[in-house]
Design a protein around this motif. Structure first.
Motif, PDB file in Angstrom:
ATOM      1  N   ARG A 306       0.862  -1.266  -0.136  1.00  0.00           N
ATOM      2  CA  ARG A 306      -0.042  -0.068   0.120  1.00  0.00           C
ATOM      3  C   ARG A 306       0.962   1.219   0.109  1.00  0.00           C
ATOM      4  NH1 ARG A 306      -4.929  -1.589   0.806  1.00  0.00           N
ATOM      5  NH2 ARG A 306      -5.483  -3.550   1.750  1.00  0.00           N
ATOM      6  N   ARG A 307       1.962   1.237  -0.603  1.00  0.00           N
ATOM      7  CA  ARG A 307       2.705   2.322  -0.667  1.00  0.00           C
ATOM      8  C   ARG A 307       2.490   3.119  -1.917  1.00  0.00           C
ATOM      9  NH1 ARG A 307       8.743  -0.032   0.095  1.00  0.00           N
ATOM     10  NH2 ARG A 307       7.687  -2.091  -0.718  1.00  0.00           N
ATOM     11  N   GLY A 308       1.883   2.686  -2.959  1.00  0.00           N
ATOM     12  CA  GLY A 308       1.387   3.426  -4.144  1.00  0.00           C
ATOM     13  C   GLY A 308       1.639   2.460  -5.263  1.00  0.00           C
ATOM     14  N   PHE A 309       2.078   3.267  -6.433  1.00  0.00           N
ATOM     15  CA  PHE A 309       1.779   2.753  -7.747  1.00  0.00           C
ATOM     16  C   PHE A 309       3.186   2.891  -8.566  1.00  0.00           C
ATOM     17  CE2 PHE A 309      -2.353   2.947  -6.495  1.00  0.00           C
ATOM     18  CZ  PHE A 309      -2.787   1.723  -6.499  1.00  0.00           C
ATOM     19  N   MET A 310       4.169   2.131  -8.575  1.00  0.00           N
ATOM     20  CA  MET A 310       5.491   2.550  -9.182  1.00  0.00           C
ATOM     21  C   MET A 310       5.040   2.802 -10.803  1.00  0.00           C
ATOM     22  SD  MET A 310       8.045  -0.075  -7.198  1.00  0.00           S
ATOM     23  CE  MET A 310       9.827   0.842  -8.137  1.00  0.00           C
ATOM     24  N   PRO A 311       5.686   3.754 -11.286  1.00  0.00           N
ATOM     25  CA  PRO A 311       5.636   3.902 -12.819  1.00  0.00           C
ATOM     26  C   PRO A 311       6.125   2.746 -13.400  1.00  0.00           C
ATOM     27  CG  PRO A 311       6.830   5.947 -11.812  1.00  0.00           C
ATOM     28  CD  PRO A 311       6.787   5.001 -10.764  1.00  0.00           C
ATOM     29  N   ALA A 348       4.089  -5.930 -40.942  1.00  0.00           N
ATOM     30  CA  ALA A 348       5.452  -6.296 -40.229  1.00  0.00           C
ATOM     31  C   ALA A 348       5.556  -5.558 -39.062  1.00  0.00           C
ATOM     32  CB  ALA A 348       6.447  -6.434 -41.183  1.00  0.00           C
ATOM     33  N   ASP A 349       4.709  -4.347 -38.645  1.00  0.00           N
ATOM     34  CA  ASP A 349       4.918  -3.633 -37.745  1.00  0.00           C
ATOM     35  C   ASP A 349       4.328  -4.441 -36.462  1.00  0.00           C
ATOM     36  OD1 ASP A 349       6.029  -1.380 -39.166  1.00  0.00           O
ATOM     37  OD2 ASP A 349       4.167  -0.447 -39.873  1.00  0.00           O
ATOM     38  N   VAL A 350       4.552  -3.716 -35.267  1.00  0.00           N
ATOM     39  CA  VAL A 350       4.086  -4.241 -34.019  1.00  0.00           C
ATOM     40  C   VAL A 350       3.247  -3.151 -33.443  1.00  0.00           C
ATOM     41  CG1 VAL A 350       4.821  -5.100 -31.894  1.00  0.00           C
ATOM     42  CG2 VAL A 350       6.275  -5.395 -33.934  1.00  0.00           C
ATOM     43  N   ILE A 351       2.140  -3.456 -33.115  1.00  0.00           N
ATOM     44  CA  ILE A 351       1.006  -2.530 -32.388  1.00  0.00           C
ATOM     45  C   ILE A 351       1.371  -2.911 -30.918  1.00  0.00           C
ATOM     46  CG2 ILE A 351      -0.854  -3.952 -32.515  1.00  0.00           C
ATOM     47  CD1 ILE A 351      -2.301  -1.236 -32.935  1.00  0.00           C
ATOM     48  N   ILE A 352       1.282  -1.983 -29.934  1.00  0.00           N
ATOM     49  CA  ILE A 352       1.249  -1.967 -28.547  1.00  0.00           C
ATOM     50  C   ILE A 352       0.116  -1.363 -28.087  1.00  0.00           C
ATOM     51  CG2 ILE A 352       2.731  -1.855 -26.485  1.00  0.00           C
ATOM     52  CD1 ILE A 352       5.209  -1.541 -28.081  1.00  0.00           C
ATOM     53  N   LEU A 353      -0.964  -2.065 -27.350  1.00  0.00           N
ATOM     54  CA  LEU A 353      -1.911  -1.356 -26.749  1.00  0.00           C
ATOM     55  C   LEU A 353      -2.434  -1.997 -25.553  1.00  0.00           C
ATOM     56  CD1 LEU A 353      -4.956  -2.212 -29.135  1.00  0.00           C
ATOM     57  CD2 LEU A 353      -2.854  -3.711 -28.852  1.00  0.00           C
ATOM     58  N   ASN A 354      -3.489  -1.373 -24.926  1.00  0.00           N
ATOM     59  CA  ASN A 354      -4.038  -1.828 -23.842  1.00  0.00           C
ATOM     60  C   ASN A 354      -2.794  -1.441 -22.596  1.00  0.00           C
ATOM     61  OD1 ASN A 354      -6.206  -2.854 -24.938  1.00  0.00           O
ATOM     62  ND2 ASN A 354      -5.736  -4.748 -24.777  1.00  0.00           N
ATOM     63  N   GLY A 355      -3.329  -1.702 -21.246  1.00  0.00           N
ATOM     64  CA  GLY A 355      -2.275  -1.590 -20.181  1.00  0.00           C
ATOM     65  C   GLY A 355      -2.373  -0.229 -19.311  1.00  0.00           C
ATOM     66  N   ALA A 356      -1.508  -0.243 -18.520  1.00  0.00           N
ATOM     67  CA  ALA A 356      -1.652   0.907 -17.619  1.00  0.00           C
ATOM     68  C   ALA A 356       0.031   1.552 -17.495  1.00  0.00           C
ATOM     69  CB  ALA A 356      -1.854   0.411 -16.191  1.00  0.00           C
ATOM     70  N   GLY A 357      -0.002   2.853 -16.885  1.00  0.00           N
ATOM     71  CA  GLY A 357       1.309   3.575 -16.767  1.00  0.00           C
ATOM     72  C   GLY A 357       1.922   3.420 -15.600  1.00  0.00           C
ATOM     73  N   ALA A 358       1.206   2.702 -14.502  1.00  0.00           N
ATOM     74  CA  ALA A 358       1.913   2.580 -13.143  1.00  0.00           C
ATOM     75  C   ALA A 358       1.245   1.405 -12.464  1.00  0.00           C
ATOM     76  CB  ALA A 358       1.691   3.807 -12.348  1.00  0.00           C
ATOM     77  N   GLY A 359       1.883   0.753 -11.713  1.00  0.00           N
ATOM     78  CA  GLY A 359       1.382  -0.272 -10.829  1.00  0.00           C
ATOM     79  C   GLY A 359       1.717  -1.768 -11.659  1.00  0.00           C
ATOM     80  N   THR A 360       0.882  -2.715 -11.348  1.00  0.00           N
ATOM     81  CA  THR A 360       1.093  -4.039 -11.844  1.00  0.00           C
ATOM     82  C   THR A 360       0.212  -4.673 -12.180  1.00  0.00           C
ATOM     83  OG1 THR A 360       2.533  -6.144 -11.291  1.00  0.00           O
ATOM     84  CG2 THR A 360       1.517  -5.025  -9.463  1.00  0.00           C
ATOM     85  N   ALA A 361       0.115  -5.997 -12.364  1.00  0.00           N
ATOM     86  CA  ALA A 361      -0.927  -7.044 -12.812  1.00  0.00           C
ATOM     87  C   ALA A 361      -1.798  -7.474 -11.332  1.00  0.00           C
ATOM     88  CB  ALA A 361      -0.699  -8.240 -13.757  1.00  0.00           C
ATOM     89  N   GLY A 362      -2.901  -7.597 -11.412  1.00  0.00           N
ATOM     90  CA  GLY A 362      -3.565  -8.004 -10.187  1.00  0.00           C
ATOM     91  C   GLY A 362      -4.589  -7.202  -9.972  1.00  0.00           C
ATOM     92  N   GLU A 364      -6.963  -4.397  -8.506  1.00  0.00           N
ATOM     93  CA  GLU A 364      -6.741  -3.147  -8.076  1.00  0.00           C
ATOM     94  C   GLU A 364      -5.450  -2.653  -8.004  1.00  0.00           C
ATOM     95  OE1 GLU A 364      -9.529  -1.661  -8.022  1.00  0.00           O
ATOM     96  OE2 GLU A 364     -11.076  -3.091  -7.529  1.00  0.00           O
ATOM     97  N   ASN A 365      -4.329  -3.281  -8.626  1.00  0.00           N
ATOM     98  CA  ASN A 365      -2.917  -3.017  -8.644  1.00  0.00           C
ATOM     99  C   ASN A 365      -2.406  -2.007  -9.488  1.00  0.00           C
ATOM    100  OD1 ASN A 365      -2.767  -4.882  -6.407  1.00  0.00           O
ATOM    101  ND2 ASN A 365      -1.848  -6.493  -7.506  1.00  0.00           N
ATOM    102  N   ALA A 366      -3.216  -1.391 -10.576  1.00  0.00           N
ATOM    103  CA  ALA A 366      -2.542  -0.430 -11.625  1.00  0.00           C
ATOM    104  C   ALA A 366      -3.447   0.648 -11.538  1.00  0.00           C
ATOM    105  CB  ALA A 366      -2.622  -1.132 -12.757  1.00  0.00           C
ATOM    106  N   ARG A 367      -2.776   1.789 -11.957  1.00  0.00           N
ATOM    107  CA  ARG A 367      -3.456   3.107 -12.069  1.00  0.00           C
ATOM    108  C   ARG A 367      -2.687   3.763 -13.357  1.00  0.00           C
ATOM    109  NH1 ARG A 367      -5.947   1.374  -8.965  1.00  0.00           N
ATOM    110  NH2 ARG A 367      -6.757   2.116  -6.746  1.00  0.00           N
ATOM    111  N   ASP A 368      -3.405   4.830 -14.040  1.00  0.00           N
ATOM    112  CA  ASP A 368      -3.040   5.477 -15.248  1.00  0.00           C
ATOM    113  C   ASP A 368      -3.121   4.630 -16.502  1.00  0.00           C
ATOM    114  OD1 ASP A 368      -2.499   7.623 -13.292  1.00  0.00           O
ATOM    115  OD2 ASP A 368      -0.525   7.060 -13.283  1.00  0.00           O
ATOM    116  N   PRO A 369      -4.395   4.365 -16.852  1.00  0.00           N
ATOM    117  CA  PRO A 369      -4.446   3.481 -18.033  1.00  0.00           C
ATOM    118  C   PRO A 369      -3.999   4.123 -19.173  1.00  0.00           C
ATOM    119  CG  PRO A 369      -6.579   4.540 -17.327  1.00  0.00           C
ATOM    120  CD  PRO A 369      -5.640   4.523 -16.205  1.00  0.00           C
TER     121      PRO A 369
END
Length: 552
Positions: A306-311, A348-362, A364-369
């Motif tokens: 509960r210290r927060g969400f690391m970038p 042949a390009d790669v698309i990266i999408l979805n996810g969050a800018g801080a936190g981790t999987a699990g 309520e473990n992430a913030r900043d979509p």
């Protein structure tokens, strides 16, 4: 070759790598034209699409887990399931899997009985999806879904105790002989083969997984697996990677750790991709792996205390496996991202999408979509940030490439159960499609259209594709690619691979103003395992819609 100069002008001045174009309104005033876009397909499919697989009949199968509680779609015909071991609801008349028809944009419920939470999958050469493991009563289950027509009543067939070991957070990879290897899972430092060689088989030890487990967080779950052209497996777990000979159960080669010391597998949840394999060159194929994003070292425990969400991590590593002394070449994404999905596009390009800018999987473990996709151009090592944001797609979201070139996106349920109110990121049951810039009308003049194609492609044998283009064709800018559809879950697109095939000739039919491409099938089953692939023609960076072919 016709209209070469005009086509090259169109190609070189095109803005396929960008998501915005500057045009004039007719009075000399510039304005921005948006080339990429999102489309809301369905506000609800009744479930959160934690797992996705495109099938060769144009359907997409999706499922979440059975112990989320009651979903928002009922089982067909008044069916119900009784599961005394279910932790949420023991008598459940709702569905937890659906079959989505891409063409009609409709869906119907499927009946899955055992818990599919955090499971894995791969498609057999005959097109049947084999789905393995899960949680609770599903941890040793194998399930099979054989595609049929949308109005037909095909459904899941389950074998509850088929697997030799419990498989929760495992990874699947189709093999050159058509079998499937299932690797790892929580507290499972071993692998097994589907189908089982005999009923007594208990799988094989895989000490690399034990060595890469960090104990409490186990950042080697959902290990990244890629089949290599020599028939061995590339395995990435935590920060380490190897070439693994699964037949002899031995490590062939170990690579340096990815720089920075940040774990990349679940729950840090970066992503990985095998870059396209190019058979057009007369030299040996040089496989290259890319690993991007994830939570930094200590990110999971930081959230849990509960210290927060690391970038999130912003780095990507590329590793050319054939180099005499391979080392990671690091690059920086423009948007840090954890729980992002990486998909190969027809270009042949790669698309990266979805996810969050801080936190981790699990939970309520992430913030900043992170709502804006990024497209990576591997040949010139450049990232392009797309202009159009999506809905937040956090934990338990997924994405797959469709044959028409769109990217299908669904899911997001960062809570223990379905939760639509009084939370920062509600459970999302919707389905969206992303249109990359190559689907813009600005590319229509040079877009090839496949008219007919050989349905069966054999190894080292030529095959034909008939196609047309609206106005311009430059043969030197035409290529033929096959792309294996992925089983996507938890930020990893299993079994995804692209092979750029050798083009033998292009002939023009003056009568119909169409063309015939003669191309050479993949050289080996190690390059392209048997099964169904999407075949694309790409002209001057613009892909056709895909046609299904069967590699055998």
């Amino acid at each position: 070759m016709i209209n070469t100069k005009k086509t090259l002008i169109i190609f070189t001045t095109s803005i396929l790598c960008l998501s915005l174009a500057i045009l004039s309104d007719g009075q000399g005033n510039p304005f921005l034209l948006q080339l990429d876009r999102w489309e809301m397909l369905l506000p609800s499919i009744g479930i959160s699409a934690m797992h996705m697989q495109v099938l060769h009949n144009g359907m997409v199968i999706m499922f979440d887990r059975t112990d989320f509680g009651t979903s928002n779609i009922s089982l067909a015909g008044g069916m119900c399931r009784y599961d005394p071991s279910d932790t949420a609801v023991k008598f459940d008349c709702s569905a937890h899997s659906v079959l989505y028809d891409v063409v009609s944009n409709t869906f119907r419920p499927l009946n899955v009985q055992t818990d599919t939470w955090c499971s894995s999958g791969a498609v057999l050469p005959n097109g049947t999806l084999v789905q393995t493991g899960g949680y609770n009563d599903g941890e040793r289950a194998a399930r099979m879904f054989t595609p049929c027509g949308y109005t037909q009543r095909c459904d899941w067939i389950e074998f509850p105790q088929y697997l030799a070991q419990r498989r929760w957070y495992a990874t699947n990879q189709i093999l050159p002989d058509g079998r499937i290897i299932v690797v790892g899972g929580r507290r499972q430092f071993n692998f097994e083969i589907f189908p089982r060689p005999d009923s007594r088989s208990r799988g094989s030890r895989f000490e690399f997984l034990r060595e890469t487990s960090d104990g409490s967080n186990e950042n080697n779950l959902y290990p990244f697996l890629h089949l290599l052209p020599d028939g061995n497996l590339f395995v990435f777990a935590n920060t380490r990677s190897i070439v693994f000979d699964y037949k002899k159960n031995r490590i062939v080669k170990e690579f340096p750790e990815i720089p920075g010391g940040d774990p990349r597998n679940y729950p840090s949840s970066g992503s990985s991709i095998l870059l396209p394999l190019d058979e057009t060159k007369n030299t040996n194929i040089e496989p290259e792996i890319m690993v991007c994003g994830g939570a930094p070292k200590g990110g999971f425990s930081y959230v849990k205390s509960r210290r927060g969400f690391m970038p999130a991590t912003s780095t990507c590593g590329r590793l050319k496996l054939s180099n005499p002394n391979p080392s990671w070449e690091m690059e920086t994404m423009p948007l840090p991202r954890v729980m992002g999905d990486m998909l190969l596009l027809p270009t042949a390009d790669v698309i990266i999408l979805n996810g969050a800018g801080a936190g981790t999987a699990g939970w309520e473990n992430a913030r900043d979509p992170v709502t804006r996709p990024v497209i990576y151009h591997p040949f010139d090592r450049r990232f392009s940030i797309m202009s159009t944001p999506s809905r937040p797609r956090m934990y338990h979201s997924s994405a797959v490439l469709l044959p028409d070139g769109r990217v299908l996106v669904g899911g997001s349920n960062p809570h223990v159960y379905y939760n639509f109110t009084n939370v920062e990121y509600p459970t999302d049951l919707s389905l969206e499609a992303y249109y990359p810039p190559y689907l813009s009308f600005t590319s229509d003049l040079i877009r090839p259209k496949i008219l007919t194609s050989d349905k069966v492609v054999s190894y080292k044998r030529s095959f034909n594709v008939n196609f047309s283009t609206p106005q311009f064709l430059t043969v030197d800018l035409l290529s033929v690619r096959i792309l294996a559809p992925s089983f996507t879950t938890h930020s990893f697109a299993m079994n995804q691979r692209m092979v750029i095939l050798k083009l033998l000739s292009v002939e023009r039919d003056q009568l119909t103003n169409s063309y015939r491409v003669n191309a050479l099938g993949p050289s080996t089953a190690e390059i392209a395992p048997p099964g169904y692939y999407m075949l694309f023609l790409v002209h001057a960076g613009v892909p056709s819609s895909g046609a299904w072919v069967h590699i055998e």
